[in-house]
Structure formats: structure tokens, C-alpha cells
Motif scaffolding. Structure first.
Motif, PDB file in Angstrom:
ATOM      1  N   MET A   1       1.064  -1.215   0.016  1.00 14.66           N
ATOM      2  CA  MET A   1      -0.005   0.108  -0.062  1.00 14.66           C
ATOM      3  C   MET A   1       0.834   1.364   0.094  1.00 14.66           C
ATOM      4  N   ALA A   2       0.575   2.226  -0.955  1.00 18.96           N
ATOM      5  CA  ALA A   2       1.457   3.514  -0.913  1.00 18.96           C
ATOM      6  C   ALA A   2       1.283   4.218   0.245  1.00 18.96           C
ATOM      7  N   ALA A   3       2.322   4.936   0.554  1.00 22.96           N
ATOM      8  CA  ALA A   3       2.216   5.733   1.551  1.00 22.96           C
ATOM      9  C   ALA A   3       1.536   7.207   1.387  1.00 22.96           C
ATOM     10  N   THR A   4       0.686   7.631   2.115  1.00 24.79           N
ATOM     11  CA  THR A   4      -0.022   8.924   1.889  1.00 24.79           C
ATOM     12  C   THR A   4       1.014   9.856   2.508  1.00 24.79           C
ATOM     13  N   THR A   5       1.211  10.781   1.629  1.00 27.28           N
ATOM     14  CA  THR A   5       1.979  12.036   1.756  1.00 27.28           C
ATOM     15  C   THR A   5       1.579  13.456   1.507  1.00 27.28           C
ATOM     16  N   PRO A   6       1.700  14.481   2.291  1.00 27.91           N
ATOM     17  CA  PRO A   6       1.024  15.777   1.847  1.00 27.91           C
ATOM     18  C   PRO A   6       2.188  16.143   0.723  1.00 27.91           C
ATOM     19  N   VAL A   7       1.557  16.963  -0.183  1.00 33.12           N
ATOM     20  CA  VAL A   7       2.019  17.399  -1.515  1.00 33.12           C
ATOM     21  C   VAL A   7       3.397  18.095  -1.171  1.00 33.12           C
ATOM     22  N   ASP A   8       3.534  18.830   0.023  1.00 31.44           N
ATOM     23  CA  ASP A   8       4.745  19.633   0.089  1.00 31.44           C
ATOM     24  C   ASP A   8       5.757  18.635   0.660  1.00 31.44           C
ATOM     25  N   ARG A   9       5.507  17.612   0.920  1.00 35.32           N
ATOM     26  CA  ARG A   9       6.721  16.620   1.342  1.00 35.32           C
ATOM     27  C   ARG A   9       7.100  15.728   0.224  1.00 35.32           C
ATOM     28  N   LEU A  10       6.444  15.913  -0.927  1.00 43.75           N
ATOM     29  CA  LEU A  10       7.043  15.080  -2.108  1.00 43.75           C
ATOM     30  C   LEU A  10       8.419  15.626  -2.540  1.00 43.75           C
ATOM     31  N   GLY A  11       9.200  14.438  -2.723  1.00 40.41           N
ATOM     32  CA  GLY A  11      10.759  14.807  -3.110  1.00 40.41           C
ATOM     33  C   GLY A  11      10.919  14.443  -4.549  1.00 40.41           C
ATOM     34  N   PRO A  12      12.129  14.882  -4.920  1.00 41.24           N
ATOM     35  CA  PRO A  12      12.369  14.592  -6.364  1.00 41.24           C
ATOM     36  C   PRO A  12      12.504  12.970  -6.515  1.00 41.24           C
ATOM     37  N   GLY A  13      11.847  12.283  -7.699  1.00 40.17           N
ATOM     38  CA  GLY A  13      11.825  10.984  -7.714  1.00 40.17           C
ATOM     39  C   GLY A  13      10.656  10.342  -7.162  1.00 40.17           C
ATOM     40  N   ASP A  14       9.767  10.952  -6.628  1.00 39.72           N
ATOM     41  CA  ASP A  14       8.582  10.528  -6.318  1.00 39.72           C
ATOM     42  C   ASP A  14       7.491  10.517  -7.421  1.00 39.72           C
ATOM     43  N   HIS A  15       6.921   9.257  -7.137  1.00 45.95           N
ATOM     44  CA  HIS A  15       5.744   8.669  -8.461  1.00 45.95           C
ATOM     45  C   HIS A  15       4.681   8.868  -7.459  1.00 45.95           C
TER      46      HIS A  15
ATOM     47  N   PRO B   1       4.387   4.508  -5.638  1.00 49.63           N
ATOM     48  CA  PRO B   1       4.968   4.228  -4.383  1.00 49.63           C
ATOM     49  C   PRO B   1       4.450   5.202  -3.318  1.00 49.63           C
ATOM     50  N   ARG B   2       3.754   6.139  -3.722  1.00 52.50           N
ATOM     51  CA  ARG B   2       3.196   7.333  -2.790  1.00 52.50           C
ATOM     52  C   ARG B   2       1.713   7.786  -3.151  1.00 52.50           C
ATOM     53  N   THR B   3       0.954   7.929  -2.323  1.00 57.52           N
ATOM     54  CA  THR B   3      -0.492   8.594  -2.763  1.00 57.52           C
ATOM     55  C   THR B   3      -0.384   9.977  -2.199  1.00 57.52           C
ATOM     56  N   VAL B   4      -0.890  10.967  -2.843  1.00 56.84           N
ATOM     57  CA  VAL B   4      -0.847  12.310  -2.044  1.00 56.84           C
ATOM     58  C   VAL B   4      -2.142  12.897  -1.964  1.00 56.84           C
ATOM     59  N   ALA B   5      -2.241  13.505  -0.814  1.00 52.71           N
ATOM     60  CA  ALA B   5      -3.427  14.158  -0.274  1.00 52.71           C
ATOM     61  C   ALA B   5      -3.589  15.199   0.558  1.00 52.71           C
ATOM     62  N   ALA B   6      -4.511  15.840   0.853  1.00 49.66           N
ATOM     63  CA  ALA B   6      -4.555  17.146   1.855  1.00 49.66           C
ATOM     64  C   ALA B   6      -4.278  16.537   3.244  1.00 49.66           C
ATOM     65  N   THR B   7      -3.891  17.248   3.974  1.00 48.65           N
ATOM     66  CA  THR B   7      -3.943  16.767   5.435  1.00 48.65           C
ATOM     67  C   THR B   7      -5.591  17.143   5.926  1.00 48.65           C
ATOM     68  N   VAL B   8      -6.225  15.873   6.327  1.00 48.57           N
ATOM     69  CA  VAL B   8      -7.641  16.213   6.842  1.00 48.57           C
ATOM     70  C   VAL B   8      -7.832  16.334   8.247  1.00 48.57           C
ATOM     71  N   TYR B   9      -8.272  17.348   8.898  1.00 47.16           N
ATOM     72  CA  TYR B   9      -8.654  17.447  10.047  1.00 47.16           C
ATOM     73  C   TYR B   9      -9.901  16.736  10.613  1.00 47.16           C
ATOM     74  N   HIS B  10     -10.755  16.959   9.771  1.00 48.19           N
ATOM     75  CA  HIS B  10     -12.114  16.119  10.142  1.00 48.19           C
ATOM     76  C   HIS B  10     -12.879  15.756   8.885  1.00 48.19           C
ATOM     77  N   GLU B  11     -13.406  14.449   8.743  1.00 47.99           N
ATOM     78  CA  GLU B  11     -14.257  14.316   7.722  1.00 47.99           C
ATOM     79  C   GLU B  11     -15.444  13.195   7.961  1.00 47.99           C
ATOM     80  N   ASP B  12     -16.542  13.660   7.458  1.00 49.36           N
ATOM     81  CA  ASP B  12     -17.774  12.944   7.933  1.00 49.36           C
ATOM     82  C   ASP B  12     -18.907  13.258   6.553  1.00 49.36           C
ATOM     83  N   ARG B  13     -19.878  12.648   6.642  1.00 48.39           N
ATOM     84  CA  ARG B  13     -20.969  12.989   5.374  1.00 48.39           C
ATOM     85  C   ARG B  13     -21.360  14.427   5.510  1.00 48.39           C
TER      86      ARG B  13
END
Length: 283
Positions: A1-15, A167-179
Motif C-alpha cells: 500500500m502506498a504511503a500517504t504524503t502531503p504534497v509539500d513533502r513530495l521529493g525528487p523522484g517521487d511517483h 509508491p506514494r499517494t498524495v492528499a491534503a491533511t484532513v482534520y475532520h471528515e464525515d458526510r
């Protein structure tokens, strides 16, 4: 399973893989990714079916496309072929990487809307081959890419495959999420975004999200454009956070007229550090 990473932490060579259902969140992540590439000195290619929309959305977020940023149709990945071919697409990107390095760029940074794979002329196998074969281009750390998958366009099996092969998934940092409510980190401009209905029961979650923004950002941008309802208790959290900001710092709230009225009722308009930008107007 790919690691979830905030977009500002993606580095050179990340897919990385980005699956999205919120268009605004997608655009926020793309803008942050492109902006980081520009700062680093990368050449940037954005493949999309909505060229003018993407260009205007980047500009709205303060990122004007320059010579180092090229926005082009998704079909250009095909290299002029009548239908997507994985080998052709990988070879094209390999050439673009070499061209970027020859031009003196630090590397190549790509965003690609994978909508082409959902078209009738696309062979489903080509997506599998493409995502598998492109991996070899990242070995030297000079190519960085985000592949975008709209959850409305792809079935769960394809989305699951996309998550596995990146190798990675990128997503926003979520503080709260429901319907009813989603509160997440906004990258550009930096701050917090809330969508849905924000009642008094979630005032503490909002307070925590804003507290992090106060720690991280000089000015706090609170995007409430997609907020349908704001309770007075949660509005009070916004007012108090702005009132407690140190001198020379401010909070900018983007919202609808209905949300602006609630903020005004709790005294937000009287806080010097707080500025409200109302949809279709400004207060």
C-alpha cells in the motif's frame, strides 16, 4: 500500500497517485506541486483535458504559467496516435526528461489527468502497462509526477490498482471528515478549507485546525467557499482566532454572503486583523 504524503513533502523522484472527488482540493494540490517545482528549477508539464480552466485556476491561486510551465491536452501523451499506447507514452516522457535536463533544468515534474484511460478508445490494459513501465524513469530522482484519478470516472478496481502501483499517494491533511463536514489543510494560499455544514459541535476541530495554521503560516487563509452553513459557536472560534493574532498578521476569510452574515453577527467585522472576501463581492 502506498504511503500517504502531503504534497509539500513530495521529493525528487517521487511517483504519486492522487484520487479525488473534490475539484478544489485537486487544484490546490496541483498548484502546490507546480509551485514547488518552479522553486526547485524543474521543467513542468501538465497534461489535462481542460487547459484554459487549469491555467486560470493556477493564476487565481497566484501562479502564472511561465516558460517553464507547459499545459497541454492529455491526448498529447499519445504522441499523435489514434489511441493511447503505453510504450509510446513512456518513450515520450523519457524524451521530455532528457530535453528538460539538456535545457539546464533540475529535473522534470509532471501532472497527468488519467482521464484518457476511461475513454472508449482506450484499452484498459494500456493503463496497467503505462503505470508499470513508467516506474523505471524515476530511478535517477530527476522525474517527479502526480497521476490524477477522478473517483467519478474510474471503478473501484482501477482505483485500487492505481493506489497499489504508485509508491506514494498524495492528499491534503484532513482534520475532520464525515458526510456533513470536511475540514482540511489548504496549501495555496496556505491555511484551512472547510466544506459542508459547520456546527457548534465541531468548533473544537476548527479551533485545532486554525491553531496549526497560526503556527505554520504568517497570514491565515480560511476558505469557506463551499460551506453551506456556519453556526455562531464555530463563527466565534474564527473571530477569536483572528483577534488573538500578533500584530502585522491577519486572517483572510473567503465565504458566501450567508456565512458572512453569521460572522458579522458574532463581531468578526470589528476585528482589525480579519478580512472577509464575500463571493460575488467583498466586505
Amino acid at each position: 500500500m502506498a504511503a500517504t504524503t502531503p504534497v509539500d513533502r513530495l521529493g525528487p523522484g517521487d511517483h504519486a497517485c492522487m484520487t479525488f472527488s473534490d475539484p478544489q482540493e485537486r487544484l490546490d494540490i496541483i498548484t502546490a506541486f507546480v509551485s514547488a517545482g518552479r522553486t526547485r528549477g524543474d521543467k513542468i508539464l501538465c497534461f489535462t483535458d481542460t487547459i484554459d480552466d487549469l491555467r486560470s485556476e493556477l493564476l487565481e491561486r497566484g501562479l502564472e504559467a511561465g516558460p517553464e510551465i507547459t499545459i497541454m491536452p492529455s491526448a498529447q501523451l499519445w504522441g499523435g496516435a489514434a489511441a493511447p499506447d503505453a510504450a509510446t507514452m513512456v518513450e515520450l516522457l523519457a524524451r521530455e526528461l532528457q530535453r528538460a535536463l539538456a535545457e539546464g533544468c533540475t529535473g522534470l515534474r509532471i501532472t497527468a489527468d488519467m482521464c484518457w484511460a476511461a475513454r472508449p478508445q482506450a484499452n484498459a490494459e494500456q493503463l496497467l502497462v503505462f503505470e508499470s513501465e513508467i516506474g523505471r524513469l524515476f530511478a535517477d530522482g530527476q522525474l517527479t509526477a502526480i497521476c490524477e484519478y477522478d473517483r467519478e470516472s474510474f471503478d473501484p478496481v482501477t482505483l485500487g490498482y492505481a493506489a497499489r502501483v504508485h509508491p506514494r499517494t498524495v492528499a491534503a491533511t484532513v482534520y475532520h471528515e464525515d458526510r456533513a463536514l470536511r475540514i482540511c489543510r489548504q496549501h495555496i494560499p496556505p491555511g484551512v478549507r472547510a466544506a459542508g455544514e459547520l456546527d457548534d459541535a465541531h468548533a473544537e476541530v476548527l479551533s485545532d485546525a486554525l491553531a496549526e495554521a497560526v503556527r505554520l503560516d504568517r497570514d491565515i487563509h480560511l476558505n469557506l467557499n463551499q460551506l453551506r452553513h456556519l453556526d455562531p459557536g464555530a463563527a466565534g472560534v474564527i473571530r477569536r482566532t483572528a483577534a488573538d493574532l500578533p500584530a502585522q498578521r491577519r486572517m483572510i476569510v473567503v465565504c458566501s454572503e450567508a456565512v458572512e452574515r453569521t460572522l458579522t453577527q458574532v463581531g468578526a467585522a470589528n476585528v482589525p486583523a480579519l478580512r472577509m472576501l464575500v463571493r460575488h463581492g467583498e466586505r
